[in-house]
Design an enzyme around this catalytic site. Structure first.
Site, mmCIF file in Angstrom:
data_model
loop_
_atom_site.group_PDB
_atom_site.id
_atom_site.type_symbol
_atom_site.label_atom_id
_atom_site.label_comp_id
_atom_site.label_asym_id
_atom_site.label_seq_id
_atom_site.Cartn_x
_atom_site.Cartn_y
_atom_site.Cartn_z
ATOM 1 N N ARG A 73 -8.843 -65.726 23.634
ATOM 2 C CA ARG A 73 -8.179 -64.684 22.840
ATOM 3 C C ARG A 73 -6.825 -64.286 23.414
ATOM 4 O O ARG A 73 -6.557 -64.489 24.598
ATOM 5 C CB ARG A 73 -9.073 -63.445 22.774
ATOM 6 C CG ARG A 73 -10.402 -63.762 22.064
ATOM 7 C CD ARG A 73 -10.977 -62.610 21.353
ATOM 8 N NE ARG A 73 -12.128 -63.026 20.560
ATOM 9 C CZ ARG A 73 -12.408 -62.585 19.345
ATOM 10 N NH1 ARG A 73 -11.617 -61.714 18.759
ATOM 11 N NH2 ARG A 73 -13.475 -63.011 18.692
ATOM 12 N N TYR A 123 -15.925 -59.036 29.716
ATOM 13 C CA TYR A 123 -15.304 -59.670 28.550
ATOM 14 C C TYR A 123 -15.249 -58.779 27.312
ATOM 15 O O TYR A 123 -16.261 -58.213 26.889
ATOM 16 C CB TYR A 123 -16.041 -60.964 28.186
ATOM 17 C CG TYR A 123 -15.193 -61.817 27.265
ATOM 18 C CD1 TYR A 123 -14.260 -62.699 27.784
ATOM 19 C CD2 TYR A 123 -15.276 -61.675 25.893
ATOM 20 C CE1 TYR A 123 -13.433 -63.430 26.948
ATOM 21 C CE2 TYR A 123 -14.463 -62.405 25.050
ATOM 22 C CZ TYR A 123 -13.543 -63.285 25.589
ATOM 23 O OH TYR A 123 -12.733 -64.006 24.762
ATOM 24 N N ARG A 167 -19.198 -61.754 23.447
ATOM 25 C CA ARG A 167 -20.186 -60.685 23.372
ATOM 26 C C ARG A 167 -21.592 -61.260 23.480
ATOM 27 O O ARG A 167 -21.868 -62.342 22.970
ATOM 28 C CB ARG A 167 -20.062 -59.922 22.042
ATOM 29 C CG ARG A 167 -18.943 -58.903 21.996
ATOM 30 C CD ARG A 167 -18.933 -58.138 20.685
ATOM 31 N NE ARG A 167 -18.719 -59.020 19.557
ATOM 32 C CZ ARG A 167 -19.660 -59.461 18.741
ATOM 33 N NH1 ARG A 167 -20.918 -59.043 18.882
ATOM 34 N NH2 ARG A 167 -19.374 -60.286 17.766
ATOM 35 N N LYS A 196 -15.810 -52.122 20.326
ATOM 36 C CA LYS A 196 -17.067 -52.195 19.555
ATOM 37 C C LYS A 196 -18.025 -51.062 19.929
ATOM 38 O O LYS A 196 -18.709 -50.529 19.067
ATOM 39 C CB LYS A 196 -17.753 -53.546 19.785
ATOM 40 C CG LYS A 196 -16.870 -54.762 19.540
ATOM 41 C CD LYS A 196 -16.374 -54.833 18.128
ATOM 42 C CE LYS A 196 -15.576 -56.113 17.916
ATOM 43 N NZ LYS A 196 -15.133 -56.263 16.535
ATOM 44 N N SER A 209 -17.311 -61.592 12.904
ATOM 45 C CA SER A 209 -16.436 -62.016 13.995
ATOM 46 C C SER A 209 -15.965 -63.462 13.799
ATOM 47 O O SER A 209 -16.750 -64.336 13.429
ATOM 48 C CB SER A 209 -17.187 -61.892 15.319
ATOM 49 O OG SER A 209 -17.646 -60.566 15.464
ATOM 50 N N CYS A 232 -14.103 -64.725 11.526
ATOM 51 C CA CYS A 232 -14.155 -65.197 10.141
ATOM 52 C C CYS A 232 -12.893 -64.852 9.351
ATOM 53 O O CYS A 232 -12.894 -64.885 8.122
ATOM 54 C CB CYS A 232 -15.392 -64.653 9.443
ATOM 55 S SG CYS A 232 -16.912 -65.411 10.048
ATOM 56 N N HIS A 237 -16.170 -52.572 10.528
ATOM 57 C CA HIS A 237 -15.589 -53.784 11.123
ATOM 58 C C HIS A 237 -14.613 -54.392 10.117
ATOM 59 O O HIS A 237 -14.886 -55.445 9.534
ATOM 60 C CB HIS A 237 -16.733 -54.756 11.456
ATOM 61 C CG HIS A 237 -16.328 -55.916 12.317
ATOM 62 N ND1 HIS A 237 -17.010 -57.122 12.306
ATOM 63 C CD2 HIS A 237 -15.346 -56.058 13.228
ATOM 64 C CE1 HIS A 237 -16.454 -57.947 13.176
ATOM 65 N NE2 HIS A 237 -15.440 -57.343 13.745
ATOM 66 N N ASP A 247 -9.170 -55.248 12.914
ATOM 67 C CA ASP A 247 -10.572 -55.386 13.336
ATOM 68 C C ASP A 247 -11.450 -54.185 12.980
ATOM 69 O O ASP A 247 -12.618 -54.368 12.679
ATOM 70 C CB ASP A 247 -10.627 -55.625 14.849
ATOM 71 C CG ASP A 247 -11.974 -56.171 15.324
ATOM 72 O OD1 ASP A 247 -12.479 -57.141 14.720
ATOM 73 O OD2 ASP A 247 -12.534 -55.623 16.288
ATOM 74 N N PHE A 256 -5.445 -68.985 4.779
ATOM 75 C CA PHE A 256 -4.289 -68.363 5.449
ATOM 76 C C PHE A 256 -3.322 -67.734 4.432
ATOM 77 O O PHE A 256 -3.760 -66.955 3.600
ATOM 78 C CB PHE A 256 -3.624 -69.367 6.394
ATOM 79 C CG PHE A 256 -4.625 -69.914 7.405
ATOM 80 C CD1 PHE A 256 -5.030 -69.144 8.483
ATOM 81 C CD2 PHE A 256 -5.198 -71.183 7.253
ATOM 82 C CE1 PHE A 256 -5.977 -69.615 9.392
ATOM 83 C CE2 PHE A 256 -6.137 -71.663 8.163
ATOM 84 C CZ PHE A 256 -6.513 -70.875 9.232
HETATM 85 P P1 GTP Z 1 -12.863 -61.118 15.361
HETATM 86 O O1 GTP Z 1 -11.642 -60.756 16.135
HETATM 87 O O2 GTP Z 1 -13.837 -61.927 16.146
HETATM 88 O O3 GTP Z 1 -13.541 -59.949 14.709
HETATM 89 O O4 GTP Z 1 -12.442 -62.163 14.218
HETATM 90 P P2 GTP Z 1 -11.482 -62.214 12.943
HETATM 91 O O5 GTP Z 1 -12.297 -61.924 11.736
HETATM 92 O O6 GTP Z 1 -10.257 -61.407 13.153
HETATM 93 O O7 GTP Z 1 -11.137 -63.755 12.856
HETATM 94 P P3 GTP Z 1 -9.753 -64.559 12.940
HETATM 95 O O8 GTP Z 1 -8.780 -64.140 11.882
HETATM 96 O O9 GTP Z 1 -9.270 -64.490 14.330
HETATM 97 O O10 GTP Z 1 -10.200 -66.044 12.583
HETATM 98 C C1 GTP Z 1 -11.068 -66.801 13.360
HETATM 99 C C2 GTP Z 1 -10.958 -68.263 13.042
HETATM 100 O O11 GTP Z 1 -11.005 -68.519 11.647
HETATM 101 C C3 GTP Z 1 -9.663 -68.867 13.575
HETATM 102 O O12 GTP Z 1 -9.952 -70.084 14.214
HETATM 103 C C4 GTP Z 1 -8.859 -69.093 12.325
HETATM 104 O O13 GTP Z 1 -7.977 -70.182 12.449
HETATM 105 C C5 GTP Z 1 -9.909 -69.316 11.240
HETATM 106 N N1 GTP Z 1 -9.427 -68.845 9.915
HETATM 107 C C6 GTP Z 1 -8.901 -67.622 9.652
HETATM 108 N N2 GTP Z 1 -8.529 -67.524 8.355
HETATM 109 C C7 GTP Z 1 -8.840 -68.711 7.779
HETATM 110 C C8 GTP Z 1 -8.702 -69.218 6.444
HETATM 111 O O14 GTP Z 1 -8.212 -68.563 5.533
HETATM 112 N N3 GTP Z 1 -9.165 -70.485 6.231
HETATM 113 C C9 GTP Z 1 -9.712 -71.235 7.231
HETATM 114 N N4 GTP Z 1 -10.133 -72.466 6.923
HETATM 115 N N5 GTP Z 1 -9.844 -70.790 8.504
HETATM 116 C C10 GTP Z 1 -9.419 -69.538 8.772
HETATM 117 C C1 SPV Z 2 -15.587 -59.592 17.638
HETATM 118 O O1 SPV Z 2 -16.372 -60.323 18.256
HETATM 119 O O2 SPV Z 2 -15.834 -59.166 16.484
HETATM 120 C C2 SPV Z 2 -14.293 -59.215 18.250
HETATM 121 C C3 SPV Z 2 -14.033 -59.596 19.635
HETATM 122 O O3 SPV Z 2 -13.492 -58.580 17.580
HETATM 123 S S1 SPV Z 2 -14.852 -58.616 20.822
HETATM 124 O O4 SPV Z 2 -13.979 -57.466 21.137
HETATM 125 O O5 SPV Z 2 -15.049 -59.420 22.033
HETATM 126 O O6 SPV Z 2 -16.107 -58.132 20.320
HETATM 127 MN MN MN Z 3 -14.278 -58.055 15.535
#
Ligand code: GTP
Ligand code: SPV
Ligand code: MN
Length: 585
Positions: free
Chosen positions: A364, A195, A67, A204, A246, A248, A224, A273, A488
């Protein structure tokens, strides 16, 4: 007589001048046609038919990988209605400037009309949109992420109750890329990017930016947030929603395999999400997931961190900007296996660490939600699921403890509004920069953030059983620079404490910032973690928080008289609890 939808499609085709118009119905045959078209374009590949049936890998333009917040605008008539945290353009200026980029943009190309429904079919909370696009990748992705075709057309009928979204790849140059939102007329224009959140307009653009505006008008919340159900040993399921910025950890938390499964704690996924939260007849906030798929971060995803999605992504999935092995399987850093000889990187070059990672950090997977082993039986419940706790979290190497609870709803809104997080690869720009990201909505709130805080405060007052509000941080680091918390599946230990607080348990200590678990309140059996690390994770350093309070003051100042008085009061109360001098206030 033409319907409003047909008239709008005619109008945009007069501007963009495609060679043909295709109405999409989401059928398997149509998906196959999109794949054929993509294969012919040369940036998409079919994956191994044995191990990844029905899966494709797509390489985006290397300048179009995340984004672009600086090119994203809220186009309200009055600048102040977009607020200080959004980019703003006057609607007439935006249409004039960006209209030129749409003129003839689809000449010689096909224009796809994608009617889509956000939310379960038959739910009073679901909303329809129509995306017009010249990208077959967008059509294929929307077919996973939303309910497309008749589900939406049935709802739209001959009416005008849908959000139109016009999208063209343009020339993909960031110099001619604009993601525009016209919340007053509920319209989206996006040009110059193919993208994710820039181009899949249901996500979004609609489900957060336009929907947040609708939600304020209509008395609900568009957030979100992931949605999960935590099953306890009695078999009861308590639903929670969690907002993290995002990349996180939302996807991973929503899908976790619980480390406490053998003692009866299990997590069910409703969404990963976006959550739409409406007051329900039972006095609880009810959440629906407007999406139908997961667009998740690939790097770091492996059979240990997220076994559920590793199983789900084995079929009917799209991989974007990951590496590809010689046996045509997707590959990314942290997938649990070493890079094989002959690996191609996300740009199709033979992998060499000199060129950087094989998978782009924001690469992704796009996976149908129904394929997830942990998908909740209620994920498409038209009434949504009742929410008992809302969790806000950020990525903070220091300062923020593993978990704390707010004193009440108003204080909860304050701890959400003042959250900060280190930036990630999900948006272009520097990674690892700490910024304020209220409610994880900084890039997604479609109106003035001060008004948004006020709306949150009002929602808490209007709902008889508002959720309890918590903050978490999985990313605190020790002196050695390593994460203190394993994260995790182990995060269920924190969810269990939250559940106990919801049920009235009293294992909490008051600190100036809120309630933290008493040292023995977290269930840690079976976990190899030192007492010192746990104490560090839960520690609240008054000096750190005095600095946070100072920064909050500056952050709040930009909202002027639109900052609700309640938040000024919460800030003053925090300053007092921290024992700060009057001059520091
Ligand atoms: P968007 O789709 O961008 O909104 O992100 P999201 O909040 O769904 O993030 P996602 O769960 O995909 O995590 C993003 C990154 O954080 C990945 O590389 C994960 O491996 C890492 N991650 C997720 N949960 C944890 C955790 O509990 N501990 C650590 N150290 N890393 C984590
Ligand atoms: C984010 O960036 O928070 C996402 C991926 O969930 S995107 O749809 O590209 O914004
Ligand atoms: Mn997101």
């Amino acid at each position: 007589m033409s319907t409003p939808l047909e008239l709008w499609v005619e109008e945009v085709s007069r501007i963009t001048r495609p060679k043909q118009i295709v109405w999409c119905d989401g059928s398997g045959r149509e998906r196959e046609q999109m794949v054929e078209t993509l294969l012919a374009e040369g940036r998409t590949f079919r994956l191994n038919e044995q191990s990844y049936p029905g899966c494709i890998l797509n390489r985006s333009d290397p300048s179009d990988v995340a984004r672009t917040e600086q090119l994203t605008f809220i186009c309200t008539r009055r600048r102040e209605d977009a607020g200080p945290t959004n980019n703003w353009m006057a609607p007439a200026e935006a249409k004039d400037k960006v209209g030129k980029l749409f003129a003839g943009a689809m000449a010689g190309r096909t224009m796809y009309v994608v009617p889509y429904l956000m939310g379960p079919a038959g739910s009073p909370f679901s909303r329809a949109g129509v995306e017009v696009t010249d990208s077959p990748y967008v059509v294929a992705s929307m077919g996973i992420m939303a309910r497309i075709g008749s589900a939406a057309l049935d709802q739209i009928g001959a009416g005008r109750d849908f959000v139109p979204g016009l999208h063209s790849l343009g020339d993909l140059s960031p110099d001619r890329r604009f993601i525009l939102h016209f919340p007053e007329e509920k319209l989206i224009w996006s040009v110059g990017s193919g993208y994710g959140g820039n181009a899949l307009l249901g996500k979004k653009c609609f489900a957060l930016r336009i929907a947040s505006w609708m939600a304020r008008e209509q008395g609900w919340l568009a957030e979100h947030m992931l949605i999960l159900g935590l099953e306890d040993p009695s078999g009861k399921i308590t639903y929670m929603a969690a907002a993290f910025p995002s990349a996180c950890g939302k996807t991973n938390l929503a899908m976790m395999v619980s480390a406490l499964e053998s003692s009866g704690y299990r997590v069910w996924t409703v969404g990963d999400d976006i959550a739409w939260l409406h007051p329900g007849p039972d006095g609880y906030l009810h959440a629906v997931n407007p999406e139908a798929g997961f667009f998740g971060v690939a790097p770091g995803t492996n059979p240990q961190t997220n076994p559920n999605v590793m199983q789900a992504l084995r079929q009917n999935s799209i991989f974007t900007n990951v590496g590809m092995t010689p046996s045509r399987e997707p590959w990314w850093e942290g997938n649990g296996s070493p890079p094989p000889a002959g690996l191609l990187d996300w740009q199709g070059r033979t992998f060499s660490s000199a060129n950087g990672p094989a998978a782009h950090p924001n690469s992704r997977f796009t996976v149908p939600a129904g394929q997830l082993p942990s998908i909740s039986p209620h994920w498409e419940d038209p009434a949504g699921v009742p929410i008992s706790a809302i969790i806000f979290g950020g990525r903070r190497a220091r300062v923020a403890p593993l978990v704390f609870e707010s004193m009440n709803w108003q204080h909860g809104v304050f701890i959400a509004a003042t959250m900060a997080s280190e930036t990630t690869a999900a948006q272009t720009g520097a990674v690892g920069v700490t910024r304020r990201d209220p409610m994880a909505m900084l890039p997604f709130c479609g109106y003035h953030m001060g008004d948004y805080f006020r709306h949150w405060l009002e929602m808490g007052r209007s709902v008889p059983h508002p959720p309890k509000i918590f903050r978490v941080n999985w990313f605190r680091r020790g002196a050695d620079g390593k994460f203190l918390w394993p994260g995790f599946g182990e995060n269920v230990r924190v969810l269990k404490w939250i559940l106990e607080r919801v049920q009235g348990g009293d294992h909490a200590t008051e600190t100036p910032i809120g309630l933290v678990p008493t040292p023995d309140a977290l269930t840690l059996d079976g976990l190899n973690i030192s007492r010192g690390a746990v104490e560090e994770l839960l520690s609240v350093d008054p000096d750190d928080w005095r600095r946070e309070a100072e920064e909050t003051k500056t952050f709040f100042a930009q909202f002027g008289d639109r900052l609700p008085a309640e938040l000024t009061q919460e800030h003053a109360a925090l300053v007092k609890r921290l024992g700060m001098s009057a001059s520091a206030r």
